[in-house]
Design an enzyme around this catalytic site. Structure first.
Site, PDB file in Angstrom:
ATOM      1  N   TYR A 113       0.859  -1.175   0.000  1.00  0.00           N
ATOM      2  CA  TYR A 113       0.000   0.000   0.000  1.00  0.00           C
ATOM      3  C   TYR A 113       0.899   1.229   0.000  1.00  0.00           C
ATOM      4  O   TYR A 113       1.997   1.201  -0.539  1.00  0.00           O
ATOM      5  CB  TYR A 113      -0.964  -0.064   1.195  1.00  0.00           C
ATOM      6  N   LYS A 134     -21.423 -19.315  -9.402  1.00  0.00           N
ATOM      7  CA  LYS A 134     -20.645 -19.252 -10.646  1.00  0.00           C
ATOM      8  C   LYS A 134     -19.214 -18.813 -10.354  1.00  0.00           C
ATOM      9  O   LYS A 134     -18.250 -19.392 -10.885  1.00  0.00           O
ATOM     10  CB  LYS A 134     -21.311 -18.250 -11.591  1.00  0.00           C
ATOM     11  N   GLU A 186     -24.509 -13.423 -17.662  1.00  0.00           N
ATOM     12  CA  GLU A 186     -25.188 -14.580 -17.080  1.00  0.00           C
ATOM     13  C   GLU A 186     -26.659 -14.252 -16.810  1.00  0.00           C
ATOM     14  O   GLU A 186     -26.975 -13.205 -16.235  1.00  0.00           O
ATOM     15  CB  GLU A 186     -24.508 -14.963 -15.766  1.00  0.00           C
ATOM     16  N   ALA A 226     -31.972 -18.427 -26.499  1.00  0.00           N
ATOM     17  CA  ALA A 226     -30.543 -18.122 -26.487  1.00  0.00           C
ATOM     18  C   ALA A 226     -29.707 -19.389 -26.605  1.00  0.00           C
ATOM     19  O   ALA A 226     -28.828 -19.499 -27.459  1.00  0.00           O
ATOM     20  CB  ALA A 226     -30.197 -17.363 -25.206  1.00  0.00           C
ATOM     21  N   ALA A 227     -29.966 -20.367 -25.733  1.00  0.00           N
ATOM     22  CA  ALA A 227     -29.180 -21.597 -25.755  1.00  0.00           C
ATOM     23  C   ALA A 227     -29.411 -22.380 -27.043  1.00  0.00           C
ATOM     24  O   ALA A 227     -28.462 -22.820 -27.701  1.00  0.00           O
ATOM     25  CB  ALA A 227     -29.525 -22.456 -24.536  1.00  0.00           C
ATOM     26  N   ASN A 271     -22.416 -26.778 -18.010  1.00  0.00           N
ATOM     27  CA  ASN A 271     -21.535 -25.732 -18.527  1.00  0.00           C
ATOM     28  C   ASN A 271     -20.233 -25.586 -17.770  1.00  0.00           C
ATOM     29  O   ASN A 271     -19.292 -24.964 -18.277  1.00  0.00           O
ATOM     30  CB  ASN A 271     -22.275 -24.383 -18.522  1.00  0.00           C
TER      31      ASN A 271
END
Length: 493
Positions: A116, A171, A213, A274-275, A395
């Site tokens: 720092y 995630k 996402e 979308a998928a 995924n």
């Protein structure tokens, strides 16, 4: 007790029970749980005295209602006192699932002075003089933002940013566990595309990549395309590209099992959101024989009126025979079914009408388009998005390695060549010696997968750029009607 859904660890409960101390006590408990349709996963004796035994019984149930039914069945037993019921999923989430930990020691004044002030000022000035050094001297080199507006969370719909946070935390934890990538949730209290693009663009300097996402169509397409144009870091919508990569990998191996070639098969896809759109685009680029895309409007075909741009493109580039019937009729004679749509659309009898050695990927979560137990009676290969069934298409096989490779390569964008390379790496990770109808994808816990995907993506990122191609389709169109969104897709997350 009729249970239509399968028990899952996602609805695991631990029940603390006081039961009369006799030779049959434990057996009565486990028998009761089994008859109630749950699966006992652990039974621990906590305490005892001359007349009673206190146990913690852990079991997987199908859903919250089923859990209540199991508890009621136990409570009804003679000599049983249910003292406490704990939902293990909620216990795991207490206080969140991720944290920030320093990578450097801060034990004394000297170390503080380097990490720092005053020492850090020299590093700041170096970056000000050469902004590219930010990737070398800051967290940017290994950090991804997991961005959502909470509008299409799993199969739950538009539940908002705060309710989406547990998914984004998960995630981020998966990024770290499987790819060594430091990811952080960015949940936005806006669903305006202009605001989302502006916010992500403003925070981008602190990240090496953006993972979009659970953003609903059509916003997800527009937001991704605009951010790709604005940013010099990869932008990756996992609901599209992660799903497509994993499906291509799984299908590659499934076709190897049944001895068919992609160019020779007819594929029926339920869900043109979308998928589904991303899956079909990738299969078309790989030379699939034919695809029939099926959504709320029915089978998409040339001449169908009032199609949005996404579906219009699919109608013009799939369904060579102009099929216009329902989903069940489309399946007759088909080689492959891929579902990224809604539960319980089909029965085992429907699967029986498919071609010999058929392949079924029923990926709606948590309940697939067809009961996998029924599908396996007729199909040669069956896969779902569920962790409690063989051939889980998840995924997590893709995105940690994809981002690891892009970060290592200092990639500025995600490309289709990376997607194909990642799919090939996932498929090859199984190995010919292990490939069979119940093993077409590697385990998500296979330590070889993420490094293999990362290496493949890194190589694709560093390869010479291919010549420009024509616009590949609807995922690159800025305006896509909301009807194109499918209600469910495999984990994403």
């Amino acid at each position: 007790m009729a249970i239509t859904r399968l028990p899952s660890a996602g609805f695991s409960i631990t029940i603390r029970i006081s039961v009369t101390a006799d030779a049959s006590a434990i057996g009565r408990l486990t028998t009761c749980v089994g008859e109630a349709g749950a699966i006992v996963t652990a039974l621990d004796v906590v305490d005892s005295d001359p007349t009673t035994v206190i146990v913690d019984l852990t079991c997987d149930t199908a859903d919250a209602t089923h859990a209540d039914q199991v508890v009621e069945a136990l409570t009804a037993l003679d000599g049983v006192d249910v003292r406490k019921v704990s939902d293990r999923t909620f216990l795991l989430h207490l206080g969140g699932k991720i944290e920030v930990s320093p990578k450097v020691s801060l034990r004394n004044r000297d170390e503080l002075s380097r990490a720092y002030t005053p020492g850090v000022a020299r590093v700041c000035l170096a970056i000000a003089e050469n902004p590219a050094d930010a990737r070398r001297l800051t967290i940017k080199r290994n950090t991804v933002a997991v961005v959502t507006d909470g509008s299409a969370v799993l199969g739950l719909g538009n539940i908002g940013p705060a309710a989406a946070l547990p998914v984004m935390e998960g995630k981020a934890a998966l990024f770290k566990r499987f790819g060594g990538v430091d990811a952080w949730p960015v949940v936005l209290d806006t669903q305006d595309p202009d605001e989302i693009v502006s916010i992500v663009r403003a925070i981008a300097p602190g990240y090496g990549g953006i993972n979009l996402e659970d953003i609903a169509a059509p916003r997800c397409f527009e937001i991704e395309n605009r951010l790709r144009e604005l940013l010099d870091i990869p932008v990756f919508h996992d609901d599209q590209h992660g799903t497509a990569i994993c499906v291509l990998a799984a299908l590659t191996n499934a076709l190897r099992v049944v001895g068919k070639k992609l160019a020779d098969v007819r594929v029926v896809v339920s869900g043109a959101g979308a998928a589904g759109t991303a899956i079909m685009k990738l299969l078309l680029r790989q030379g699939v024989g034919d695809i029939i895309a099926y959504d709320r409007q029915g089978a998409l075909h040339r001449g169908l009126p009032d199609l949005n741009p996404a579906w219009q493109w699919l109608a013009e580039n799939t369904n060579a025979g102009g099929f216009s019937g329902d989903l069940r009729a489309a399946l007759r004679g088909a080689d492959v079914f891929i579902g990224v749509s809604a539960p319980n659309l089909l029965t085992g009898d429907d699967i029986a009408t498919m071609a010999p050695d058929s392949i079924v990927f029923a990926l709606a979560n948590p309940d697939p388009e067809v009961d996998p137990r029924e599908a396996r009676k007729h199909a040669a290969v069956v896969a779902t998005g569920r962790s409690d069934q063989p051939n889980q298409i998840n995924n997590v096989l893709a995105f940690p390695g994809v981002f690891r490779g892009m970060l290592d390569a200092h990639a500025e964008e995600f490309t289709e060549e990376m997607a194909i390379a990642a799919a090939r790496a996932i498929a090859d990770a199984v190995g010919a010696e292990k490939l069979n109808p119940t093993v077409i994808v590697p385990s998500v816990f296979d330590p070889r997968v993420a490094p293999a995907v990362a290496a493949a993506v890194r190589a694709a990122a560093q390869a010479p750029a291919p010549p420009p191609a024509a616009d590949p389709g609807p995922a690159d169109l800025p305006e896509i009607a909301a009807e194109a969104a499918a209600p469910a897709s495999p984990l994403s997350s």
